[in-house]
Design a protein around this motif. Structure first.
Motif, mmCIF file in Angstrom:
data_model
loop_
_atom_site.group_PDB
_atom_site.id
_atom_site.type_symbol
_atom_site.label_atom_id
_atom_site.label_comp_id
_atom_site.label_asym_id
_atom_site.label_seq_id
_atom_site.Cartn_x
_atom_site.Cartn_y
_atom_site.Cartn_z
ATOM 1 N N UNK A 292 11.400 -2.090 -5.866
ATOM 2 C CA UNK A 292 12.096 -1.366 -6.924
ATOM 3 C C UNK A 292 11.234 -0.302 -7.557
ATOM 4 N N UNK A 293 9.949 -0.344 -7.264
ATOM 5 C CA UNK A 293 9.046 0.708 -7.706
ATOM 6 C C UNK A 293 8.505 1.399 -6.465
ATOM 7 N N UNK A 294 7.783 2.491 -6.672
ATOM 8 C CA UNK A 294 7.219 3.188 -5.522
ATOM 9 C C UNK A 294 5.730 3.407 -5.746
ATOM 10 N N UNK A 295 5.046 3.641 -4.657
ATOM 11 C CA UNK A 295 3.608 3.848 -4.754
ATOM 12 C C UNK A 295 3.275 5.291 -5.069
ATOM 13 N N UNK A 296 2.257 5.794 -4.417
ATOM 14 C CA UNK A 296 1.824 7.165 -4.631
ATOM 15 C C UNK A 296 2.536 8.084 -3.647
ATOM 16 N N UNK A 297 2.949 9.258 -4.065
ATOM 17 C CA UNK A 297 3.397 10.237 -3.076
ATOM 18 C C UNK A 297 2.275 10.471 -2.070
ATOM 19 N N UNK A 298 2.558 10.513 -0.761
ATOM 20 C CA UNK A 298 1.477 10.748 0.201
ATOM 21 C C UNK A 298 0.653 11.970 -0.178
ATOM 22 N N UNK A 299 -0.661 11.763 -0.250
ATOM 23 C CA UNK A 299 -1.564 12.819 -0.671
ATOM 24 C C UNK A 299 -2.013 12.723 -2.109
ATOM 25 N N UNK A 300 -1.398 11.862 -2.900
ATOM 26 C CA UNK A 300 -1.779 11.718 -4.309
ATOM 27 C C UNK A 300 -3.069 10.913 -4.420
#
Length: 375
Positions: A339-347
């Motif tokens: 239900x949550x998301x991690x880091x945008x790729x590259x962050x």
């Protein structure tokens, strides 16, 4: 400086300039009605040759008028968008009088991408040296740059017929190889170390004091493997990765099966509508783009405790999601609630690891609990 976000959205002014690229191409390289009708099929054919049938691709394939037209109308604009996103995130800066050397320049892809994505550089007097085996695409790219600039740009642009490793009088403040390694036969061999060491020495020799080298490749496993080998060779010469790597230790994503390799996916938000329509006519899809890259500079020391998100998120057991990342701990698995998301790729972030971190049984990665960001 450690770039926090490698692929931010293009600023509105840059998006407008990208939209204006289509009319500029029409003005500089007009197509007859018959050739325009053939364009989608030629794009599909070149796409197949570049991705699946590369052995059938001629060494100087952009010398063919049909191939060159397909490349300039489709592959060049997508490459400009892809590089533009990266150049925005890296905040590449060149001071007055600096020298850019672009090996494998093709239709001046890198200078065009810098012109479009870094407006503050347009008024500076830069020395731009473009090197390629085939002069015709470089001349077409120069005509396009002049059209975008509304005349002669303040940059001194020199076109050189040649190849990677040739002797140049100029030493680079920024030396770029974009979509060049994948054209070299050695990158497809099982053992890369010897050739990677030679290329690392070539890069170091071509740099001015304090200069940087930037290599950008498609986000394939093969490209990730070649860049990882080159990274190791450059470290031995004191050429340190400034991005995307958050550390100077051994690469935890060297591209060997079945482990993950270092590449980044990002969406196509802000791509020009004319390019999206042409892509559809060619029966191709571009929902997201992918690349692998290395930015190297002499003696760079990264900040401690940095973590870079690499992969997109995926499901884990027990109500969690995960994402592969890179840190000084090695391969890192970010774990956060469903239900949550991690880091945008590259962050990139600064993180504190547990004193005794868990390890993922499948990959061996160190697990870093992450609160996540609400979708």
């Amino acid at each position: 400086m450690f770039p926090e976000n490698l692929f931010p959205p293009l600023p509105p002014a840059v998006r407008k300039d990208m939209a204006d690229l289509g009319p500029a191409l029409d003005a500089v390289l007009p197509l007859k009605a018959r050739h325009r009708a053939d364009l989608p099929g030629n794009i599909r054919l070149l796409s197949s040759l570049l991705t699946e049938d590369r052995d059938d691709l001629g060494r100087d394939y952009m010398g063919d008028p049909r191939t060159l037209s397909a490349y300039l109308r489709y592959f060049l604009p997508w490459n400009l968008y892809r590089l533009g996103r990266l150049f925005t995130g890296l905040s590449l800066d060149l001071s007055e009088g600096a020298t850019l050397v672009d090996y494998g320049s093709g239709p001046l892809t890198v200078p065009l991408a810098l012109w479009l994505s870094r407006p503050e550089l347009r008024s500076r007097r830069l020395n731009v040296v473009c090197v390629d085996r085939t002069p015709k695409p470089m001349r077409s790219g120069l005509d396009l740059l002049r059209k975008l600039a509304g005349g002669e740009p303040p940059w001194k642009i020199t076109l050189v017929k040649g190849a990677l490793g040739m002797h140049l009088r100029e030493r680079a403040d920024l030396l770029v190889l974009a979509n060049t390694l994948n054209e070299l036969a050695w990158t497809r061999r099982p053992d890369l170390d010897e050739d990677a060491a030679r290329l690392a020495a070539t890069l170091q020799k071509g740099l001015a004091p304090g200069g940087r080298a930037l290599l950008v490749e498609p986000g394939t496993r093969e490209a990730g493997r070649a860049l990882s080998a080159l990274r190791g060779a450059c470290l031995e010469l004191g050429l340190h990765p400034q991005a995307p790597c958050p550390h100077l230790r051994r690469c935890p994503m060297p591209g060997r099966e079945p482990a993950p390799w270092c590449h980044f996916n990002f969406d196509t938000t802000g791509a020009p509508e004319w390019l999206v329509r042409l892509t559809a006519k060619a029966d191709l899809t571009k929902r997201n783009l992918s690349l692998s890259f290395l930015l190297l500079t002499q003696g760079f020391e990264p900040e401690p405790n940095r973590v870079r998100g690499v992969s997109e998120a995926f499901d884990l057991p027990l109500g969690f999601r995960g994402q592969y990342a890179c840190s000084a701990q090695g391969l890192t698995l970010l774990r956060f609630p469903t239900g949550e998301r991690g880091l945008p790729p590259g962050r990139g972030i600064t993180a504190t690891f547990p004193d005794q971190p868990e390890r993922d049984r499948k990959s061996g990665a160190v697990i870093l609990p992450l609160p996540g960001v609400r979708s």
